[in-house]
Motif scaffolding. Structure first.
Motif, PDB file in Angstrom:
ATOM      1  N   GLU A  41      55.296  24.777  25.354  1.00  0.00           N
ATOM      2  CA  GLU A  41      55.836  25.000  26.689  1.00  0.00           C
ATOM      3  C   GLU A  41      55.155  24.183  27.787  1.00  0.00           C
ATOM      4  N   GLY A  42      54.139  23.437  27.413  1.00  0.00           N
ATOM      5  CA  GLY A  42      53.458  22.631  28.426  1.00  0.00           C
ATOM      6  C   GLY A  42      52.690  23.451  29.444  1.00  0.00           C
ATOM      7  N   VAL A  43      52.175  24.587  29.020  1.00  0.00           N
ATOM      8  CA  VAL A  43      51.373  25.395  29.928  1.00  0.00           C
ATOM      9  C   VAL A  43      49.914  25.374  29.461  1.00  0.00           C
ATOM     10  N   ARG A  44      49.025  25.671  30.387  1.00  0.00           N
ATOM     11  CA  ARG A  44      47.613  25.778  30.027  1.00  0.00           C
ATOM     12  C   ARG A  44      47.354  27.223  29.622  1.00  0.00           C
ATOM     13  N   ILE A  45      46.702  27.412  28.491  1.00  0.00           N
ATOM     14  CA  ILE A  45      46.511  28.774  27.990  1.00  0.00           C
ATOM     15  C   ILE A  45      45.039  29.145  27.993  1.00  0.00           C
ATOM     16  N   LEU A  46      44.747  30.270  28.625  1.00  0.00           N
ATOM     17  CA  LEU A  46      43.400  30.823  28.612  1.00  0.00           C
ATOM     18  C   LEU A  46      43.457  32.165  27.907  1.00  0.00           C
ATOM     19  N   THR A  47      42.337  32.592  27.353  1.00  0.00           N
ATOM     20  CA  THR A  47      42.346  33.886  26.681  1.00  0.00           C
ATOM     21  C   THR A  47      41.219  34.769  27.202  1.00  0.00           C
ATOM     22  N   ALA A  48      41.458  36.066  27.126  1.00  0.00           N
ATOM     23  CA  ALA A  48      40.439  37.053  27.467  1.00  0.00           C
ATOM     24  C   ALA A  48      40.469  38.133  26.395  1.00  0.00           C
ATOM     25  N   VAL A  49      39.279  38.582  25.992  1.00  0.00           N
ATOM     26  CA  VAL A  49      39.197  39.515  24.872  1.00  0.00           C
ATOM     27  C   VAL A  49      39.079  40.969  25.318  1.00  0.00           C
ATOM     28  N   SER A  50      38.985  41.176  26.626  1.00  0.00           N
ATOM     29  CA  SER A  50      38.845  42.541  27.131  1.00  0.00           C
ATOM     30  C   SER A  50      39.301  42.574  28.581  1.00  0.00           C
ATOM     31  N   GLY A  51      39.373  43.787  29.137  1.00  0.00           N
ATOM     32  CA  GLY A  51      39.737  43.919  30.539  1.00  0.00           C
ATOM     33  C   GLY A  51      38.712  43.262  31.454  1.00  0.00           C
ATOM     34  N   GLU A  52      37.430  43.478  31.146  1.00  0.00           N
ATOM     35  CA  GLU A  52      36.357  42.880  31.946  1.00  0.00           C
ATOM     36  C   GLU A  52      36.471  41.355  31.934  1.00  0.00           C
ATOM     37  N   ASP A  53      36.686  40.848  30.723  1.00  0.00           N
ATOM     38  CA  ASP A  53      36.820  39.405  30.531  1.00  0.00           C
ATOM     39  C   ASP A  53      38.005  38.874  31.355  1.00  0.00           C
ATOM     40  N   ALA A  54      39.112  39.627  31.334  1.00  0.00           N
ATOM     41  CA  ALA A  54      40.318  39.204  32.058  1.00  0.00           C
ATOM     42  C   ALA A  54      40.036  39.115  33.557  1.00  0.00           C
ATOM     43  N   LEU A  55      39.341  40.120  34.095  1.00  0.00           N
ATOM     44  CA  LEU A  55      39.049  40.128  35.531  1.00  0.00           C
ATOM     45  C   LEU A  55      38.153  38.947  35.906  1.00  0.00           C
ATOM     46  N   GLN A  56      37.206  38.658  35.018  1.00  0.00           N
ATOM     47  CA  GLN A  56      36.327  37.514  35.255  1.00  0.00           C
ATOM     48  C   GLN A  56      37.110  36.203  35.274  1.00  0.00           C
ATOM     49  N   ARG A  57      38.008  36.057  34.291  1.00  0.00           N
ATOM     50  CA  ARG A  57      38.828  34.841  34.196  1.00  0.00           C
ATOM     51  C   ARG A  57      39.718  34.703  35.431  1.00  0.00           C
ATOM     52  N   LEU A  58      40.266  35.837  35.885  1.00  0.00           N
ATOM     53  CA  LEU A  58      41.145  35.814  37.060  1.00  0.00           C
ATOM     54  C   LEU A  58      40.370  35.380  38.304  1.00  0.00           C
ATOM     55  N   ALA A  59      39.103  35.790  38.356  1.00  0.00           N
ATOM     56  CA  ALA A  59      38.274  35.417  39.505  1.00  0.00           C
ATOM     57  C   ALA A  59      37.928  33.932  39.472  1.00  0.00           C
ATOM     58  N   ASP A  60      37.740  33.406  38.260  1.00  0.00           N
ATOM     59  CA  ASP A  60      37.271  32.023  38.116  1.00  0.00           C
ATOM     60  C   ASP A  60      38.383  30.984  38.128  1.00  0.00           C
ATOM     61  N   LEU A  81      45.576  45.643  35.951  1.00  0.00           N
ATOM     62  CA  LEU A  81      46.759  45.474  36.788  1.00  0.00           C
ATOM     63  C   LEU A  81      46.516  46.020  38.199  1.00  0.00           C
ATOM     64  N   ARG A  82      45.886  47.209  38.264  1.00  0.00           N
ATOM     65  CA  ARG A  82      45.570  47.802  39.582  1.00  0.00           C
ATOM     66  C   ARG A  82      44.704  46.857  40.394  1.00  0.00           C
ATOM     67  N   GLU A  83      43.740  46.250  39.728  1.00  0.00           N
ATOM     68  CA  GLU A  83      42.823  45.342  40.405  1.00  0.00           C
ATOM     69  C   GLU A  83      43.555  44.101  40.913  1.00  0.00           C
ATOM     70  N   VAL A  84      44.473  43.583  40.080  1.00  0.00           N
ATOM     71  CA  VAL A  84      45.262  42.410  40.471  1.00  0.00           C
ATOM     72  C   VAL A  84      46.086  42.732  41.712  1.00  0.00           C
ATOM     73  N   VAL A  85      46.691  43.925  41.713  1.00  0.00           N
ATOM     74  CA  VAL A  85      47.530  44.336  42.847  1.00  0.00           C
ATOM     75  C   VAL A  85      46.661  44.549  44.088  1.00  0.00           C
ATOM     76  N   ARG A  86      45.519  45.201  43.896  1.00  0.00           N
ATOM     77  CA  ARG A  86      44.629  45.494  45.017  1.00  0.00           C
ATOM     78  C   ARG A  86      44.149  44.199  45.676  1.00  0.00           C
ATOM     79  N   ALA A  87      43.835  43.211  44.849  1.00  0.00           N
ATOM     80  CA  ALA A  87      43.332  41.945  45.376  1.00  0.00           C
ATOM     81  C   ALA A  87      44.471  41.046  45.858  1.00  0.00           C
ATOM     82  N   ALA A  88      45.714  41.558  45.730  1.00  0.00           N
ATOM     83  CA  ALA A  88      46.897  40.796  46.149  1.00  0.00           C
ATOM     84  C   ALA A  88      46.894  39.399  45.553  1.00  0.00           C
TER      85      ALA A  88
END
Lengths: 158, 140
Positions: A41-60, A81-88
């Protein structure tokens, strides 16, 4: 510069840079499934192994689409998801959930998730979901330049 | 990626099921494997990129959860003939799966499987043939 038609046949809508997709799932085989399904699909793919990891990746990272497993040990998908919404954050969330967890998926949709995929999903189902949310994102960016929050109302269907 | 991946359900994730599931996954097929025991999934290869469902394949709800109605192929590779027969029959007749193969320990029961148009693989017969060919090669 931009001489391409809007209605091109490309699988993912044209954008300035490749879309970034973050897969958050504690199951390695699901992360592999997603990476393989989206490889074309020509997209860049990142992975996270946990919720904590996901939040870190989203921040970075500048993430466009988050494929989010609801059932993860520790910080689970709903909390992410709540955190993503809260941080808009301007991230389209596609929820991945196991069979028989419709209630939680509905909860996630109410919180602002755009799509939901039930395991086991086919590579094509996954690609469709990602294409759809990317298309909606670029439409929203084109039509609502003033609205910078990227916030989406919860779906109104029952 | 010219040929779209087939959707394959493998029942049983022991030595046989895990080998089949891992190989098909590596060939690019879309695979879901079902086993009663969570621990059985550790038999899958590190490259396995399909789905895993922990549950009793003798329950229709588990087969529905695996979306058998969408499967192109079902491999019943559990360690019990009765379970494999049940799954194979359900796959053919309830879920309308086009191709179904089942492991069968007791070769005398093969006609039952043939009746529901299920391909059988008998470890006993395969092993017997392999033994005989080894023995005959040694004679030569």
């Amino acid at each position: 510069m931009n001489e391409r038609n809007q209605g091109t046949e490309s699988p993912v809508p044209e954008r300035a840079r490749p879309a970034t997709v973050l897969v958050a799932d504690d199951e390695k085989n699901v992360r592999l499934t997603v990476a393989e399904a989206l490889a074309s699909e020509g997209v860049r793919i990142l992975t996270a192994v946990s919720g904590e990891d996901a939040l870190q990746r989203l921040a970075d990272e500048d993430v466009d689409v988050l494929l989010l497993d609801l059932a993860m040990p520790g910080v689970d998908g709903i909390e992410v998801l709540r955190e993503v919404v809260r941080a808009a954050q301007d991230v389209a969330v596609v929820v991945i959930s196991a069979h028989g967890t419709v209630a939680r998926a509905v909860e996630a949709m109410k919180l602002g998730a755009m799509e939901f995929l039930e395991k086991p999903f086919s590579p094509e189902e996954l690609r469709q979901a990602v294409r759809q949310v990317l298309a909606r994102q670029s439409n929203a960016a084109a039509e609502l330049p003033v609205n910078g929050s990227g916030a989406q109302g919860p779906p109104r269907e029952g | 990626m010219n040929v779209p991946a087939r959707y394959v359900a493998v029942i049983g994730c022991g030595r046989l099921g895990s080998t089949i599931a891992s190989a098909l996954s590596q060939q690019g097929e879309s695979v879901v494997v079902i086993d009663r025991e969570e621990a059985a999934f550790s038999n899958l290869s590190a490259e396995y990129s399909g789905f895993r469902i922990q549950g009793d394949a003798a329950e229709l709800s588990v087969l529905r959860e695996a979306k058998l109605d969408r499967a192109d192929l079902v491999c019943a590779a559990a360690d019990r003939d009765n379970l494999n027969l049940f799954v194979a029959q359900a796959a053919r007749e309830l879920f309308g799966v086009g191709r179904v193969a089942a492991r069968l320990f007791d070769p005398t029961r093969q006609p039952v499987f043939e009746e529901v148009d299920v391909l059988t693989v008998s470890p006993t017969m395969l092993a017997a043939e392999a033994f005989l060919s080894v023995i005959q090669a040694g004679d030569g």
